[in-house]
Write an enzyme that holds these catalytic residues in place. Structure first.
Site, PDB file in Angstrom:
ATOM      1  N   GLN A   1      37.889  42.524  43.738  1.00  0.00           N
ATOM      2  CA  GLN A   1      39.108  43.330  43.613  1.00  0.00           C
ATOM      3  C   GLN A   1      39.570  43.845  44.975  1.00  0.00           C
ATOM      4  OE1 GLN A   1      40.779  43.835  40.594  1.00  0.00           O
ATOM      5  NE2 GLN A   1      42.369  44.811  41.811  1.00  0.00           N
TER       6      GLN A   1
ATOM      7  N   LYS B   1      40.341  44.090  33.090  1.00  0.00           N
ATOM      8  CA  LYS B   1      39.996  42.666  33.151  1.00  0.00           C
ATOM      9  C   LYS B   1      38.696  42.400  32.389  1.00  0.00           C
ATOM     10  CE  LYS B   1      42.534  42.159  37.464  1.00  0.00           C
ATOM     11  NZ  LYS B   1      42.545  42.194  38.933  1.00  0.00           N
TER      12      LYS B   1
ATOM     13  N   ASP C   1      41.103  34.052  41.303  1.00  0.00           N
ATOM     14  CA  ASP C   1      42.280  34.791  41.767  1.00  0.00           C
ATOM     15  C   ASP C   1      43.221  33.876  42.535  1.00  0.00           C
ATOM     16  OD1 ASP C   1      42.709  37.354  40.968  1.00  0.00           O
ATOM     17  OD2 ASP C   1      41.535  38.296  42.563  1.00  0.00           O
TER      18      ASP C   1
END
Ligand code: NAD
Length: 257
Positions: free
Chosen positions: A70, A26, A93
């Site tokens: 994450q 990412k 997200d």
């Protein structure tokens, strides 16, 4: 355009090797797209206050357009509480309660990256969703639930399946669109698939033998039956990252007013 450079803050807690690989990918993609990357690594022992303190600082930092923490987290941290600490307008997200609620009631907002990527793939392949029967295997907050909602919003008839669903093969065989996200190597076999169906494989499973990384669909067996199918690796994964970058840009436009 605002003239500001979008910035993505990534938070990696602990030493899960797969998470480290995903975050590195990412960050690399951010660099390639001209998005600033602010990376924070915390020890697996990091406490709730330390994690919340970091997220609060990033929520206030004007250079940071989006924040990604994450998952999975070490077991002593609550993933829902941690995710919901992120300011909704920086939730790239799309996993906060605010973002999930906006999706559920059909308001614009930051959408979860992986199901958004799947919607792009289906559109790009010209798959007609209106009136189609879509079967989604898996009901996680991360993927299965938002995927089902996005397909429903696109006028598909959606069946959301999970480990307690009886006769999965029989249900799957009726699907015009079959999306698998269960984390079970090669669960979906050729006789689960209606000829011509679009098959999307979201699963990422690490196996000890070659080829190492496999999906939830037996690609070799299913490809001759399906009308369209995504491979693992190289199918849904890159789309997840592309949608993260797009969400970061969208958040930058919102947060800079
Ligand atoms: P999860 O473990 O949170 O959820 C799995 C879901 O599958 C659950 O709802 C469970 O009920 C269901 N399930 C498990 N075994 C089943 C079975 N035998 N039959 C039917 N349903 C079953 O997982 P998740 O976070 O939703 O991820 C699912 C998979 O997708 C994993 O392999 C993960 O690595 C992968 N994934 C890939 C991406 C990507 O970018 N490609 C992103 C997110 C997740």
């Amino acid at each position: 355009m605002t003239g500001e450079t979008p910035g993505l803050a990534t938070i990696l807690i602990g030493d899960d090797p797969a998470s480290a690989v995903y975050v590195a990918a990412k960050r690399r993609a951010c660099g390639e797209a001209g998005i600033r990357s602010f990376h924070h690594e915390l020890a697996a022992s990091a406490g709730r206050d330390e994690v919340h303190g970091l997220i609060d600082r990033l929520n206030r930092d004007p250079r940071v357009s989006g924040i990604l923490c994450q998952l999975p987290l070490p077991p002593h941290l609550d993933p829902a509480e941690t995710t919901n600490r992120i300011a909704p307008d920086k939730d790239v997200d799309g996993l906060t309660v605010a973002s999930a609620g906006r999706l559920a009631v059909g308001l614009d907002g930051l959408r979860p990256c992986t199901p958004s990527g799947v919607m792009h793939l289906l559109e790009d392949a010209g798959v007609e969703l209106r009136g189609a029967l879509a079967v989604v295997l898996g009901r996680s907050n991360l993927f299965g639930k938002p995927m089902a909602q996005m397909l429903l919003a696109a006028d598909a008839t959606v069946v959301a399946c999970h480990r307690r669903t009886p006769d999965l093969p029989g249900l799957c065989r009726q699907a015009d669109v079959l999306v698998a996200a269960v984390g079970r190597p090669a669960l979906v076999q050729a006789d689960w698939v209606k000829p011509g169906a679009a098959v999307i494989d979201v699963g990422i499973n690490r196996t000890p033998s070659s080829p190492g990384l496999v999906g939830d669909v037996d690609f070799e067996a299913v490809a001759p039956v399906a009308g369209a199918i995504t491979p693992v690796p190289g199918g849904v994964g890159p789309m997840t990252i592309a949608c993260l970058l797009r969400n970061t840009l969208q958040a930058a436009r919102t947060t800079s007013g």
